[in-house]
Design a protein around this motif. Sequence first.
Motif, PDB file in Angstrom:
ATOM      1  N   TYR A   1      47.184  32.201  39.307  1.00  0.00           N
ATOM      2  CA  TYR A   1      45.751  31.930  39.137  1.00  0.00           C
ATOM      3  C   TYR A   1      45.027  33.167  38.590  1.00  0.00           C
ATOM      4  O   TYR A   1      44.240  33.077  37.635  1.00  0.00           O
ATOM      5  N   LEU A   2      45.288  34.315  39.188  1.00  0.00           N
ATOM      6  CA  LEU A   2      44.559  35.534  38.788  1.00  0.00           C
ATOM      7  C   LEU A   2      44.725  35.806  37.293  1.00  0.00           C
ATOM      8  O   LEU A   2      43.813  36.323  36.642  1.00  0.00           O
ATOM      9  N   GLN A   3      45.877  35.410  36.742  1.00  0.00           N
ATOM     10  CA  GLN A   3      46.096  35.601  35.300  1.00  0.00           C
ATOM     11  C   GLN A   3      45.135  34.770  34.449  1.00  0.00           C
ATOM     12  O   GLN A   3      44.969  35.046  33.274  1.00  0.00           O
TER      13      GLN A   3
ATOM     14  N   LYS B   1      34.688  33.770  44.607  1.00  0.00           N
ATOM     15  CA  LYS B   1      35.198  32.500  44.079  1.00  0.00           C
ATOM     16  C   LYS B   1      36.191  31.938  45.081  1.00  0.00           C
ATOM     17  O   LYS B   1      37.011  32.674  45.631  1.00  0.00           O
ATOM     18  N   GLN B   2      36.101  30.647  45.298  1.00  0.00           N
ATOM     19  CA  GLN B   2      37.091  29.978  46.136  1.00  0.00           C
ATOM     20  C   GLN B   2      37.785  28.929  45.274  1.00  0.00           C
ATOM     21  O   GLN B   2      37.131  28.023  44.744  1.00  0.00           O
ATOM     22  N   VAL B   3      39.063  29.119  45.106  1.00  0.00           N
ATOM     23  CA  VAL B   3      39.833  28.302  44.164  1.00  0.00           C
ATOM     24  C   VAL B   3      40.998  27.648  44.890  1.00  0.00           C
ATOM     25  O   VAL B   3      41.726  28.328  45.626  1.00  0.00           O
ATOM     26  N   ARG B   4      41.141  26.365  44.712  1.00  0.00           N
ATOM     27  CA  ARG B   4      42.304  25.697  45.295  1.00  0.00           C
ATOM     28  C   ARG B   4      43.445  25.681  44.265  1.00  0.00           C
ATOM     29  O   ARG B   4      43.268  25.188  43.158  1.00  0.00           O
TER      30      ARG B   4
ATOM     31  N   LEU C   1      38.572  34.899  46.360  1.00  0.00           N
ATOM     32  CA  LEU C   1      38.583  36.061  45.465  1.00  0.00           C
ATOM     33  C   LEU C   1      37.191  36.673  45.394  1.00  0.00           C
ATOM     34  O   LEU C   1      36.218  35.979  45.104  1.00  0.00           O
ATOM     35  N   TYR C   2      37.122  37.965  45.690  1.00  0.00           N
ATOM     36  CA  TYR C   2      35.878  38.716  45.488  1.00  0.00           C
ATOM     37  C   TYR C   2      36.092  39.660  44.315  1.00  0.00           C
ATOM     38  O   TYR C   2      37.091  40.394  44.290  1.00  0.00           O
TER      39      TYR C   2
ATOM     40  N   VAL D   1      41.646  24.410  40.881  1.00  0.00           N
ATOM     41  CA  VAL D   1      40.330  23.777  40.942  1.00  0.00           C
ATOM     42  C   VAL D   1      39.373  24.706  41.686  1.00  0.00           C
ATOM     43  O   VAL D   1      39.596  25.037  42.850  1.00  0.00           O
ATOM     44  N   THR D   2      38.335  25.125  40.971  1.00  0.00           N
ATOM     45  CA  THR D   2      37.347  25.993  41.614  1.00  0.00           C
ATOM     46  C   THR D   2      36.507  25.150  42.564  1.00  0.00           C
ATOM     47  O   THR D   2      35.977  24.112  42.187  1.00  0.00           O
ATOM     48  N   GLN D   3      36.424  25.609  43.793  1.00  0.00           N
ATOM     49  CA  GLN D   3      35.685  24.837  44.789  1.00  0.00           C
ATOM     50  C   GLN D   3      34.281  25.371  45.002  1.00  0.00           C
ATOM     51  O   GLN D   3      33.361  24.637  45.289  1.00  0.00           O
TER      52      GLN D   3
END
Length: 407
Positions: A229-231, A89-92, A108-109, A73-75
């Motif tokens: 997630y990165l995939q 990006k901040q993703v849970r 993630l930058y 879930v992208t926060q």
Amino acid sequence: ASTATPAFAQEKPNYDEAKVGVYQLPDPLLNSHQKKVRTAADWEGSRRKEVLQLFKQHVFGQFPGQAKDIHFVTQRIDSSAVEGLAIAKQVRIYLTAGKKGPFIDLLLYVPAHTSERVPVFAGWNFNGNHNVSTDEQILISQNYLDLLTLQKKNAAPTRGNQEKNWPVKTLLQHGYGVATAYYGDVEPDHPQGWKTGIRSSLAKSLQLKYSDWCAIGAWAWGLSRMLDYLQTDNNVDAGKVIVLGHSRLGKAALWAAANDTRFAGVISNNSGEGGAAIARRNYGETLQFITTTFPHWFIEKYKSYAADVNKLPVDAHLLLALAAPRPLYVASATDDQWADPHGEFLAAKNAEPVYALYGKKGLGITQMPAPDTSIGNTIRYHIRTGVHDILLFDWMQYIRFADELVR
Ligand code: GCU
């Protein structure tokens, strides 16, 4: 070089090369039936599996498969972070179905102003995502725990405290993304930490008892979940994710790369005992010390080798060899004798025969290089002047390494 004894060491460690002791390393190319491994296919088909299994049985325990209900879930997305250089990006990363279970908060930058998917450095941070940068947009890591008091504390005042360890701007300027999360999201780093970490909360879904693996195992496994997630991220070249870590988190990075061959390369920064340093060497931290002070880092079995480390069926060179044929970087620091720089160098050196099976060159030298000089080919090494830390000098070598071997 400083040979200071950490305040918590019970006995004075040995820092005299003449007293390291005599030892023989297990031969990477000789399998348990005394059969010589001659080709990369032999290595992958049998010996590699055997070595990985030995690390599971004697050092780190199980490395479970993917969490079946993992979801993301992208926060928050900031498309103009780091002075407009980055998309942040901040993703849970939820590790179970629904929103109640354990999660990893990934920061993630990626460079802005490019339509290309970028290579990414990925690793845990020690003190929460909010310590990576002073950027107010970064959410405070909810699981952040003060390890001295074992209290969760309001971390707002410490924003950016570890900025020097994460030169985000420099990485972006060189075309790299960087992904990080707080290691306490999967297991708080203390002997009872498993009770509130994923070794408890995921015990059922992963079908593992807490003692089937260890804290380093949990942290390593979490690195693989970041890669899951990165995939899925359109800005990331998931075939070019380099896993890295400093110190205890370097041990976790090595174990992650050993198990998860999706990682394109691995960097061990001052990982020392239980990581890149040869355990058989009585120099600096010992197996006895580490398993006493940090009993949760390894499985029970590992401690049984404290009395006679020569009985351990593996050693650090084999952990490094499990990264082959992928680019591997081992780094030490002159004032970090506790981590045994020479032992780290020797492990890298003794991983070479496995890389050679793939036609890959290792360090190319037999003596430790002068400080602040990066040496080697697919296996690289440097010893930076200064203390136990991950600093800009280290990162600059990792960027060059990635430019040449991963990009
Ligand atoms: C201690 C420990 C090391 C570890 C280090 C760190 O010094 O003895 O094994 O690598 O902490 O994680 O910083």
